[in-house]
Design a protein around this motif. Structure first.
Motif, PDB file in Angstrom:
ATOM      1  N   ASN A 217       0.805  -1.223   0.000  1.00  9.48           N
ATOM      2  CA  ASN A 217       0.000   0.000   0.000  1.00  9.48           C
ATOM      3  C   ASN A 217       0.838   1.272   0.000  1.00  9.48           C
ATOM      4  O   ASN A 217       0.291   2.363   0.209  1.00  9.48           O
ATOM      5  CB  ASN A 217      -0.933   0.003   1.217  1.00  9.48           C
ATOM      6  N   GLU A 218       2.135   1.154  -0.231  1.00  8.17           N
ATOM      7  CA  GLU A 218       3.005   2.328  -0.212  1.00  8.17           C
ATOM      8  C   GLU A 218       2.568   3.346  -1.272  1.00  8.17           C
ATOM      9  O   GLU A 218       2.442   3.023  -2.446  1.00  8.17           O
ATOM     10  CB  GLU A 218       4.449   1.911  -0.456  1.00  8.17           C
ATOM     11  N   TYR A 219       2.359   4.576  -0.815  1.00 13.43           N
ATOM     12  CA  TYR A 219       1.858   5.604  -1.740  1.00 13.43           C
ATOM     13  C   TYR A 219       2.647   6.913  -1.633  1.00 13.43           C
ATOM     14  O   TYR A 219       3.278   7.336  -2.597  1.00 13.43           O
ATOM     15  CB  TYR A 219       0.375   5.861  -1.474  1.00 13.43           C
ATOM     16  N   ILE A 220       2.626   7.528  -0.458  1.00 17.30           N
ATOM     17  CA  ILE A 220       3.193   8.872  -0.317  1.00 17.30           C
ATOM     18  C   ILE A 220       4.685   8.883  -0.622  1.00 17.30           C
ATOM     19  O   ILE A 220       5.168   9.699  -1.427  1.00 17.30           O
ATOM     20  CB  ILE A 220       2.938   9.419   1.099  1.00 17.30           C
ATOM     21  N   LEU A 221       5.443   7.982   0.010  1.00 19.68           N
ATOM     22  CA  LEU A 221       6.890   7.972  -0.207  1.00 19.68           C
ATOM     23  C   LEU A 221       7.214   7.611  -1.655  1.00 19.68           C
ATOM     24  O   LEU A 221       8.123   8.200  -2.250  1.00 19.68           O
ATOM     25  CB  LEU A 221       7.558   6.980   0.750  1.00 19.68           C
ATOM     26  N   ALA A 222       6.471   6.654  -2.215  1.00 20.12           N
ATOM     27  CA  ALA A 222       6.707   6.260  -3.606  1.00 20.12           C
ATOM     28  C   ALA A 222       6.444   7.421  -4.559  1.00 20.12           C
ATOM     29  O   ALA A 222       7.184   7.633  -5.532  1.00 20.12           O
ATOM     30  CB  ALA A 222       5.808   5.079  -3.964  1.00 20.12           C
TER      31      ALA A 222
END
Length: 286
Positions: A217-222
């Protein structure tokens, strides 16, 4: 005549029965709270855009169609996101589990000097979070921008997972067994690989699920440290929603949500039994 002991047993039995009914009612209510919105999302993804936009879809699809999925899977960023996310998640979860074991195992040993201080320092880090900007600066200064390590490194070790795994080792591995392994000639590494790891599969599954969910679910850092060809699936879904033909098709939006969340649901269903066992054993002690 019924004596006082039998009366107390009858009374206790009645209270237990009421308690069981109450627990079942709460569990069913909680299940429906989760199930109904989920069914609505899935049904909307198989319904025509007109039915979704007019709010006519509830639990079952209206005007069943696969057009939304055809549109979404025809979008290049979704496939790029899937490829990248599978890679990031598999490697990241593996690294997270390995480093968690290497940290938790020494902390579970009685003969480790200073482990109380180490645990306090670890718990202290849970109270504060640097946030997005320090993580970005860390990745930038390490020259890891637009690399997989920019996602793996910040989440390489979770203190919560370390605590769960340490507690799991302490509650499931008898101290006598560790002493027997040492008598048989096993050192610390031999004890870890021959005794600890074979007996700790539920614990590994537990922390593995946590790591899997985090990387998947990685979103912001990616979105911050990666370029388009390295984006994760959630970022690909965000880009899809910004395309005009998808932004006006609600069915496609719901299809994108299903595509993102379905692998996590399947994975959770496959490991649910071991996850429950690991959480129960890992939470017995503080």
């Amino acid at each position: 005549m019924v004596n006082s002991g039998e009366k107390n047993r009858i009374k206790s039995s009645g209270i237990d029965r009421v308690f069981d009914i109450l627990v079942y009612c709460i569990a069913i209510f909680a299940f429906l709270i989760v199930l109904i919105p989920l069914m609505n999302v899935i049904s909307s993804s198989f319904s025509s855009g007109k039915m979704v936009q007019t709010g006519q879809v509830r639990i079952f699809p209206k005007e069943f169609t696969l057009d939304a999925y055809k549109m979404v899977f025809g979008y290049r960023d979704i496939w790029i996101g899937y490829r990248n996310t599978i890679f990031y998640t598999f490697v990241g979860t593996t690294l997270n589990v390995i480093f968690t074991i290497l940290m938790a195992y020494p902390l579970s040993r009685r003969d480790l000097k200073g482990k109380g201080i180490i645990m306090k320092l670890l718990v202290f880090t849970m109270m504060f979070s640097g946030g997005l900007i320090p993580n970005y600066l860390l990745v930038k200064n390490l020259h890891l921008l637009n690399t997989a390590w920019s996602l793996w490194l910040p989440g390489l070790l979770s203190v919560y997972n370390v605590i769960v795994m340490r507690t799991f080792f302490q509650t499931t591995i008898p101290e006598e067994l560790l002493e027997a392994a040492q008598i048989d000639g096993c050192g610390y590494w031999g004890t870890l690989f021959r005794v600890i790891i074979p007996m700790s599969k539920p614990g590994f599954v537990t922390i593995g699920v946590f790591a899997f969910m985090s990387y998947w679910n990685e979103y912001i850092l990616a979105l911050t440290v990666l370029k388009p060809d390295h984006y994760t699936l959630p970022v690909g879904l965000k880009n899809l929603m910004e395309v005009q033909k998808f932004a006006t098709d609600w069915g496609a939006m719901f299809a994108g949500l299903v595509i993102v969340m379905m692998p996590t649901m399947v994975f959770y269903a496959l490991v649910q039994k071991k996850l429950t066992s690991g959480l129960s054993l890992g939470g017995l002690k503080g």
